[in-house]
Write a protein that holds these residues in place. Structure first.
Motif, PDB file in Angstrom:
ATOM      1  N   GLY A 281      48.840 -15.839  54.677  1.00 11.91           N
ATOM      2  CA  GLY A 281      47.856 -15.525  53.644  1.00 11.91           C
ATOM      3  C   GLY A 281      46.422 -15.616  54.106  1.00 11.91           C
ATOM      4  O   GLY A 281      45.539 -16.033  53.364  1.00 11.91           O
ATOM      5  N   GLY A 282      46.174 -15.252  55.353  1.00 14.40           N
ATOM      6  CA  GLY A 282      44.797 -15.212  55.848  1.00 14.40           C
ATOM      7  C   GLY A 282      44.388 -16.367  56.737  1.00 14.40           C
ATOM      8  O   GLY A 282      43.260 -16.416  57.196  1.00 14.40           O
ATOM      9  N   SER A 283      45.295 -17.317  57.004  1.00 16.66           N
ATOM     10  CA  SER A 283      44.929 -18.409  57.916  1.00 16.66           C
ATOM     11  C   SER A 283      45.893 -18.433  59.097  1.00 16.66           C
ATOM     12  O   SER A 283      47.090 -18.228  58.947  1.00 16.66           O
ATOM     13  N   LEU A 284      45.327 -18.668  60.246  1.00 11.41           N
ATOM     14  CA  LEU A 284      46.110 -18.718  61.483  1.00 11.41           C
ATOM     15  C   LEU A 284      46.588 -20.134  61.761  1.00 11.41           C
ATOM     16  O   LEU A 284      45.976 -21.103  61.280  1.00 11.41           O
ATOM     17  N   PRO A 285      47.659 -20.265  62.546  1.00 10.41           N
ATOM     18  CA  PRO A 285      48.079 -21.607  62.969  1.00 10.41           C
ATOM     19  C   PRO A 285      46.935 -22.304  63.721  1.00 10.41           C
ATOM     20  O   PRO A 285      46.081 -21.644  64.319  1.00 10.41           O
ATOM     21  N   GLU A 286      46.929 -23.611  63.674  1.00 10.16           N
ATOM     22  CA  GLU A 286      45.875 -24.390  64.328  1.00 10.16           C
ATOM     23  C   GLU A 286      45.754 -24.008  65.801  1.00 10.16           C
ATOM     24  O   GLU A 286      46.745 -23.840  66.509  1.00 10.16           O
ATOM     25  N   GLY A 287      44.528 -23.851  66.251  1.00 14.93           N
ATOM     26  CA  GLY A 287      44.271 -23.524  67.651  1.00 14.93           C
ATOM     27  C   GLY A 287      44.089 -22.044  67.927  1.00 14.93           C
ATOM     28  O   GLY A 287      43.658 -21.676  69.012  1.00 14.93           O
ATOM     29  N   LEU A 288      44.416 -21.182  66.971  1.00 14.70           N
ATOM     30  CA  LEU A 288      44.233 -19.748  67.150  1.00 14.70           C
ATOM     31  C   LEU A 288      43.045 -19.274  66.336  1.00 14.70           C
ATOM     32  O   LEU A 288      42.853 -19.697  65.194  1.00 14.70           O
ATOM     33  N   LEU A 289      42.227 -18.407  66.916  1.00 15.37           N
ATOM     34  CA  LEU A 289      41.064 -17.850  66.227  1.00 15.37           C
ATOM     35  C   LEU A 289      41.342 -16.416  65.815  1.00 15.37           C
ATOM     36  O   LEU A 289      42.020 -15.678  66.528  1.00 15.37           O
TER      37      LEU A 289
END
Length: 194
Positions: free
Chosen positions: A168-176
């Protein structure tokens, strides 16, 4: 034991060269000590906007510096990498008058890198040098691809985009996201768009 101290000091200089390319020269892509088929293994090379490349060769002793001058791509600078070229050494190791024509000098002293001699030219890379840089970049990309197998780089980037949609518009932590990624190589000049 002298060899390990030499290696450790060289590793420190390489680390400082990478840091200098990133912070002071604003290079977005930097490789250090990467091998490829061209024969030249730059201690540090960075690229900034418009594919401008900057090479930093780290030398821990005068003997190291003098030996470097005997390499084919130093004797024939048109075969070398880098639009701009620098040597980095502990302060006092390289005399200004010993520098190859068109090279700059970075001196490391008291945990700081100081630009001692600014290179007079910024357009040293020839078509042969550009091809060697491409070979270095492609060899490095292949190393990355091998590490993320069974995915290819393309599959990984597609996966990243799918994860963005899925979450829903957010990436896993560490990815930009592409929009927040500072990558000048993804941005087109307005002059280039026609």
């Amino acid at each position: 034991m002298g060899g390990s101290a030499h290696t450790m000091r060289h590793a420190v200089l390489v680390e400082k060269a990478v840091e200098w390319l990133r912070r002071h020269y604003r290079c977005g892509i930097i490789l250090s000590e990467q091998y490829c088929a061209t024969g030249e293994v730059p201690d540090a090379i960075g690229w900034k906007g418009q594919c401008r490349s900057v090479v930093v060769e780290c030398k821990v002793s005068r003997a190291d510096f003098l030996a470097d001058g005997k390499k084919e791509f130093r004797l024939r600078p048109e075969l070398g990498l880098g639009c701009e070229r620098f040597y980095m050494a502990p302060a006092g190791i390289i005399k200004h008058e010993e520098l190859p024509k068109e090279w700059g000098l970075l001196e490391y002293s008291r945990r700081e890198v100081v630009l001692s001699v600014k290179p007079p030219r910024k357009d040293l890379r020839t078509p042969a040098g550009m091809m060697k840089e491409m070979n270095l970049l492609l060899a490095s990309l292949r190393r990355v691809e091998v590490r993320i197998e069974p995915q290819s780089i393309t599959d990984f980037l597609k996966w990243k985009n799918r994860m963005l949609e899925y979450n829903g518009g957010s990436l896993p932590e560490g990815l930009l996201s592409d929009a927040s990624e500072t990558n000048p190589h993804l941005v087109l000049n307005r002059d280039e768009v026609s």
